[in-house]
Write a protein that holds these residues in place. Structure first.
Motif, PDB file in Angstrom:
ATOM      1  N   VAL A 186      -8.828  -1.715  39.396  1.00  0.00           N
ATOM      2  CA  VAL A 186      -7.459  -1.209  39.506  1.00  0.00           C
ATOM      3  C   VAL A 186      -6.639  -1.791  38.362  1.00  0.00           C
ATOM      4  CG1 VAL A 186      -5.361  -1.261  40.875  1.00  0.00           C
ATOM      5  CG2 VAL A 186      -7.565  -0.859  41.994  1.00  0.00           C
ATOM      6  N   ALA A 187      -6.017  -0.930  37.550  1.00  0.00           N
ATOM      7  CA  ALA A 187      -5.245  -1.395  36.399  1.00  0.00           C
ATOM      8  C   ALA A 187      -3.740  -1.286  36.634  1.00  0.00           C
ATOM      9  CB  ALA A 187      -5.640  -0.621  35.151  1.00  0.00           C
ATOM     10  N   THR A 188      -3.303  -0.175  37.201  1.00  0.00           N
ATOM     11  CA  THR A 188      -1.872   0.081  37.426  1.00  0.00           C
ATOM     12  C   THR A 188      -1.695   0.764  38.778  1.00  0.00           C
ATOM     13  OG1 THR A 188      -1.912   2.286  36.440  1.00  0.00           O
ATOM     14  CG2 THR A 188      -1.513   0.410  34.939  1.00  0.00           C
ATOM     15  N   PRO A 189      -0.463   0.816  39.301  1.00  0.00           N
ATOM     16  CA  PRO A 189      -0.237   1.572  40.545  1.00  0.00           C
ATOM     17  C   PRO A 189      -0.665   3.031  40.435  1.00  0.00           C
ATOM     18  CG  PRO A 189       1.624   0.129  40.117  1.00  0.00           C
ATOM     19  CD  PRO A 189       0.737   0.044  38.907  1.00  0.00           C
ATOM     20  N   ASP A 190      -0.465   3.641  39.271  1.00  0.00           N
ATOM     21  CA  ASP A 190      -0.899   5.039  39.091  1.00  0.00           C
ATOM     22  C   ASP A 190      -2.407   5.183  39.251  1.00  0.00           C
ATOM     23  OD1 ASP A 190       1.572   6.186  38.748  1.00  0.00           O
ATOM     24  OD2 ASP A 190       1.584   5.934  36.578  1.00  0.00           O
ATOM     25  N   SER A 191      -3.148   4.176  38.796  1.00  0.00           N
ATOM     26  CA  SER A 191      -4.607   4.268  38.881  1.00  0.00           C
ATOM     27  C   SER A 191      -5.086   4.213  40.323  1.00  0.00           C
ATOM     28  CB  SER A 191      -5.259   3.154  38.063  1.00  0.00           C
ATOM     29  OG  SER A 191      -5.030   1.879  38.650  1.00  0.00           O
ATOM     30  N   VAL A 192      -4.328   3.554  41.204  1.00  0.00           N
ATOM     31  CA  VAL A 192      -4.703   3.501  42.619  1.00  0.00           C
ATOM     32  C   VAL A 192      -4.683   4.911  43.209  1.00  0.00           C
ATOM     33  CG1 VAL A 192      -4.020   2.671  44.912  1.00  0.00           C
ATOM     34  CG2 VAL A 192      -3.879   1.150  42.930  1.00  0.00           C
ATOM     35  N   GLU A 193      -3.640   5.663  42.903  1.00  0.00           N
ATOM     36  CA  GLU A 193      -3.537   7.021  43.419  1.00  0.00           C
ATOM     37  C   GLU A 193      -4.687   7.878  42.914  1.00  0.00           C
ATOM     38  OE1 GLU A 193      -0.056  10.309  44.122  1.00  0.00           O
ATOM     39  OE2 GLU A 193      -0.054   9.252  42.192  1.00  0.00           O
ATOM     40  N   ALA A 194      -4.999   7.755  41.632  1.00  0.00           N
ATOM     41  CA  ALA A 194      -6.072   8.562  41.055  1.00  0.00           C
ATOM     42  C   ALA A 194      -7.425   8.200  41.658  1.00  0.00           C
ATOM     43  CB  ALA A 194      -6.103   8.373  39.547  1.00  0.00           C
ATOM     44  N   LEU A 195      -7.693   6.915  41.844  1.00  0.00           N
ATOM     45  CA  LEU A 195      -8.977   6.486  42.396  1.00  0.00           C
ATOM     46  C   LEU A 195      -9.135   6.923  43.845  1.00  0.00           C
ATOM     47  CD1 LEU A 195      -9.203   2.890  40.860  1.00  0.00           C
ATOM     48  CD2 LEU A 195     -10.627   4.867  40.282  1.00  0.00           C
ATOM     49  N   LEU A 196      -8.044   6.891  44.614  1.00  0.00           N
ATOM     50  CA  LEU A 196      -8.114   7.344  46.000  1.00  0.00           C
ATOM     51  C   LEU A 196      -8.337   8.852  46.076  1.00  0.00           C
ATOM     52  CD1 LEU A 196      -5.285   5.234  47.716  1.00  0.00           C
ATOM     53  CD2 LEU A 196      -7.750   5.055  48.117  1.00  0.00           C
ATOM     54  N   GLN A 197      -7.670   9.606  45.213  1.00  0.00           N
ATOM     55  CA  GLN A 197      -7.815  11.058  45.226  1.00  0.00           C
ATOM     56  C   GLN A 197      -9.230  11.475  44.852  1.00  0.00           C
ATOM     57  OE1 GLN A 197      -5.841  13.085  46.464  1.00  0.00           O
ATOM     58  NE2 GLN A 197      -3.711  12.498  46.187  1.00  0.00           N
ATOM     59  N   ASN A 198      -9.882  10.681  44.015  1.00  0.00           N
ATOM     60  CA  ASN A 198     -11.231  11.026  43.564  1.00  0.00           C
ATOM     61  C   ASN A 198     -12.321  10.450  44.459  1.00  0.00           C
ATOM     62  OD1 ASN A 198     -10.184  12.414  41.344  1.00  0.00           O
ATOM     63  ND2 ASN A 198     -10.186  10.566  40.066  1.00  0.00           N
ATOM     64  N   SER A 199     -11.909   9.759  45.531  1.00  0.00           N
ATOM     65  CA  SER A 199     -12.892   9.154  46.425  1.00  0.00           C
ATOM     66  C   SER A 199     -13.571  10.204  47.288  1.00  0.00           C
ATOM     67  CB  SER A 199     -12.224   8.117  47.332  1.00  0.00           C
ATOM     68  OG  SER A 199     -11.708   7.046  46.581  1.00  0.00           O
ATOM     69  N   ALA A 200     -14.773   9.884  47.688  1.00  0.00           N
ATOM     70  CA  ALA A 200     -15.470  10.716  48.665  1.00  0.00           C
ATOM     71  C   ALA A 200     -14.945  10.348  50.053  1.00  0.00           C
ATOM     72  CB  ALA A 200     -16.976  10.479  48.552  1.00  0.00           C
ATOM     73  N   ARG A 201     -15.718  10.650  51.060  1.00  0.00           N
ATOM     74  CA  ARG A 201     -15.256  10.387  52.422  1.00  0.00           C
ATOM     75  C   ARG A 201     -15.120   8.895  52.705  1.00  0.00           C
ATOM     76  NH1 ARG A 201     -12.877  13.790  55.563  1.00  0.00           N
ATOM     77  NH2 ARG A 201     -13.870  12.893  57.412  1.00  0.00           N
ATOM     78  N   ARG A 202     -15.937   8.076  52.089  1.00  0.00           N
ATOM     79  CA  ARG A 202     -15.902   6.638  52.332  1.00  0.00           C
ATOM     80  C   ARG A 202     -15.187   5.927  51.187  1.00  0.00           C
ATOM     81  NH1 ARG A 202     -19.590   5.002  56.312  1.00  0.00           N
ATOM     82  NH2 ARG A 202     -20.977   6.682  57.028  1.00  0.00           N
ATOM     83  N   VAL A 203     -14.333   4.955  51.542  1.00  0.00           N
ATOM     84  CA  VAL A 203     -13.581   4.187  50.543  1.00  0.00           C
ATOM     85  C   VAL A 203     -13.846   2.697  50.756  1.00  0.00           C
ATOM     86  CG1 VAL A 203     -11.297   3.605  49.634  1.00  0.00           C
ATOM     87  CG2 VAL A 203     -11.775   5.929  50.442  1.00  0.00           C
ATOM     88  N   SER A 204     -14.099   2.003  49.667  1.00  0.00           N
ATOM     89  CA  SER A 204     -14.268   0.551  49.701  1.00  0.00           C
ATOM     90  C   SER A 204     -13.236  -0.064  48.748  1.00  0.00           C
ATOM     91  CB  SER A 204     -15.688   0.155  49.283  1.00  0.00           C
ATOM     92  OG  SER A 204     -15.809  -1.251  49.210  1.00  0.00           O
ATOM     93  N   MET A 205     -12.378  -0.948  49.277  1.00  0.00           N
ATOM     94  CA  MET A 205     -11.330  -1.577  48.470  1.00  0.00           C
ATOM     95  C   MET A 205     -11.569  -3.082  48.418  1.00  0.00           C
ATOM     96  SD  MET A 205      -7.948   0.474  49.870  1.00  0.00           S
ATOM     97  CE  MET A 205      -6.953   0.075  48.429  1.00  0.00           C
ATOM     98  N   ASP A 206     -11.600  -3.637  47.194  1.00  0.00           N
ATOM     99  CA  ASP A 206     -11.679  -5.089  47.005  1.00  0.00           C
ATOM    100  C   ASP A 206     -10.263  -5.624  46.853  1.00  0.00           C
ATOM    101  OD1 ASP A 206     -14.483  -5.223  47.071  1.00  0.00           O
ATOM    102  OD2 ASP A 206     -14.579  -4.581  44.980  1.00  0.00           O
TER     103      ASP A 206
END
Length: 461
Positions: A427-447
């Motif tokens: 995760v680099a910026t708040p904008d990147s969080v939105e993009a990474l979540l939108q591109n996620s499949a059904r399962r999400v793993s957050m560190d």
């Protein structure tokens, strides 16, 4: 940036001394007189405060069951509930500024202030701070009001006579007498307040919170805030927030600030014990050992380095980090304070600017919308200002959660979590969080970094 000139700070913090001699009564007539004239003078400026707040209470049918209540703590709907609180306050100006405790009025939706003569006024909180447990209220449509002058609390000495005035247990205005039994108490008081306190053995009980601690001349030396007790009643160990800090709150309230602004230190440090003092070559324990400084810290810019020992701020000794922050807060934003420090066997002095934490680089705050997998999630890039607001470490960097939102809270995110990676991608910026979540499949793993612990949060979209 909010700045207060040094002469103005002095004028606010120090009430003009009354020309009265402080001494022990010398005759039976003086003893018989007691404190009646003093109480008559001061009591009209001490008020009762009735506050209402709306809280979300969970309707749990198992709440009173001795067995099942531990298994169903989060069971049931949350419904709004009216919560009442009772405390005291002190009028500090003729135009109706009142000081009380944050735990008395914080979050209140309806505040009524009742004077000793039974007049009643509506009030609103104009400045509040949970960490200091102080709040400034403004009476609405109040005429010329009785008020107490502020004394320079740095002049208060152990052994001085003191009176505590407040509304204990809601029985009405009550006066108790005692002495100032300690100074520079830090880390010993209870409740929300932290920092630096005056200690008194004048009886302080529930309902006294926010009331006045005055000297024999009728000047306010502190605001009663908490006690140490095992029974719930007074054991003769009470704490009051010094008047000099109250003066800074009033000054900032008049400037229109809704939240108390503290000068930023940008350092980490610890109190010094005997072993540390011996290793540093100090003849006794005292001061604050600096273990780390932010690159933009005003202490670093003044030439202070890790390993130095802060001995005093503006001619006042400091022995804990809380005392140092208190001294900085009393000095006020925009001032430059003289800081004494010890290094390599020598004591030196440096001028340190009292300033807000830098709000740079830009925080880039972003809240995810309804189309996001985690709507309502609010994030910012960490900078000194953000770190100070959220209580993060000096080394913190990256993207931090300011508000988890309704769905983020359910999956386990908390305010203050630093987002490191989503599905293995940094995760680099708040904008990147939105993009990474939108591109996620059904399962999400957050560190996530929570304090010093790395946590992994997994959920399905």
């Amino acid at each position: 940036m909010f700045r207060i000139a040094a002469p103005l700070i002095l004028a606010l913090a120090v009430a003009a001394p009354l020309q009265a001699e402080t001494r022990v009564p010398t005759s039976q007539a003086e003893i018989a007189l007691g404190f009646a004239p003093l109480v008559k003078q001061a009591a009209p400026a001490v008020v009762n405060i009735y506050a209402k707040r709306i809280v979300q209470a969970r309707q749990n049918p198992f709440s009173n069951d001795p067995f099942f209540q531990n298994f169903f703590r989060d069971f049931g709907e949350t419904r709004p509930k009216v919560q009442n609180s009772l405390g005291s306050g002190v009028i500090l100006s003729a135009d109706g500024y009142v000081v009380s405790n944050f735990h008395v009025v914080g979050g209140a939706t309806d505040i009524r202030v009742v004077l000793k003569d039974r007049r009643e006024f509506a009030a609103e909180v104009v400045l509040a701070d949970k960490d200091s447990d102080l709040a400034i209220l403004k009476l609405q449509d109040a005429p010329d009001m009785p008020y107490l002058p502020l004394r320079n609390s740095d002049e208060v000495e152990v052994g001085e006579l003191a009176l505590a005035i407040g509304n204990p247990f809601g029985i009405g205005q009550t006066v108790s007498s005692g002495i100032v039994s300690g100074l520079a108490r830090s880390g010993t008081a209870t409740g929300a307040a932290r920092g630096y306190f005056l200690q008194t053995d004048a009886a302080i009980n529930p309902g006294n919170s926010g009331g006045a601690l005055i000297d024999v001349n009728g000047a306010l030396i502190g605001v009663n805030t908490s006690i140490l007790t095992r029974s719930g009643g007074s054991n003769g160990v009470g704490f009051a927030i010094p008047a000099n800090l109250v003066a800074q709150f009033v000054a900032q309230a008049r400037e229109g600030f809704g939240r108390f602004q503290r000068p930023w230190a940008g350092i980490t440090g610890q109190a010094i014990d005997n072993d540390i003092a011996e290793s540093l070559g100090l003849d006794r324990p005292g001061g604050v050992l600096i273990s780390g400084l932010h690159e933009k810290s005003p202490f670093r810019l003044a030439g202070i380095r890790p390993g130095d020992v802060i001995l005093g701020v503006e001619a006042q000794e400091v022995n804990t980090p809380q005392e140092m922050i208190f001294r900085m807060s009393v000095a006020g934003l925009g001032a430059e304070v003289a800081v004494r420090y010890y290094r390599g066997g020598e004591v030196s002095e440096a001028g340190v600017a009292m300033q807000l934490p830098p709000d740079s680089p830009a925080r880039l705050t972003k809240m995810l919308g309804d189309g996001s997998p985690l709507p309502g999630l609010k994030m910012s890039r960490v900078n000194p200002a953000v770190a100070s607001e959220l209580g993060l470490s000096l080394e913190a960097e990256g993207v931090v959660v300011e508000d988890s939102g309704p769905y983020g809270g359910r999956v386990g995110l908390r305010r203050g979590d630093i987002l490191l990676a989503i599905n293995g991608q940094e995760v680099a910026t708040p904008d990147s969080v939105e993009a990474l979540l939108q591109n996620s499949a059904r399962r999400v793993s957050m560190d996530v970094l929570r304090g010093l612990q790395r946590v992994q949060i997994r959920f399905r979209l």
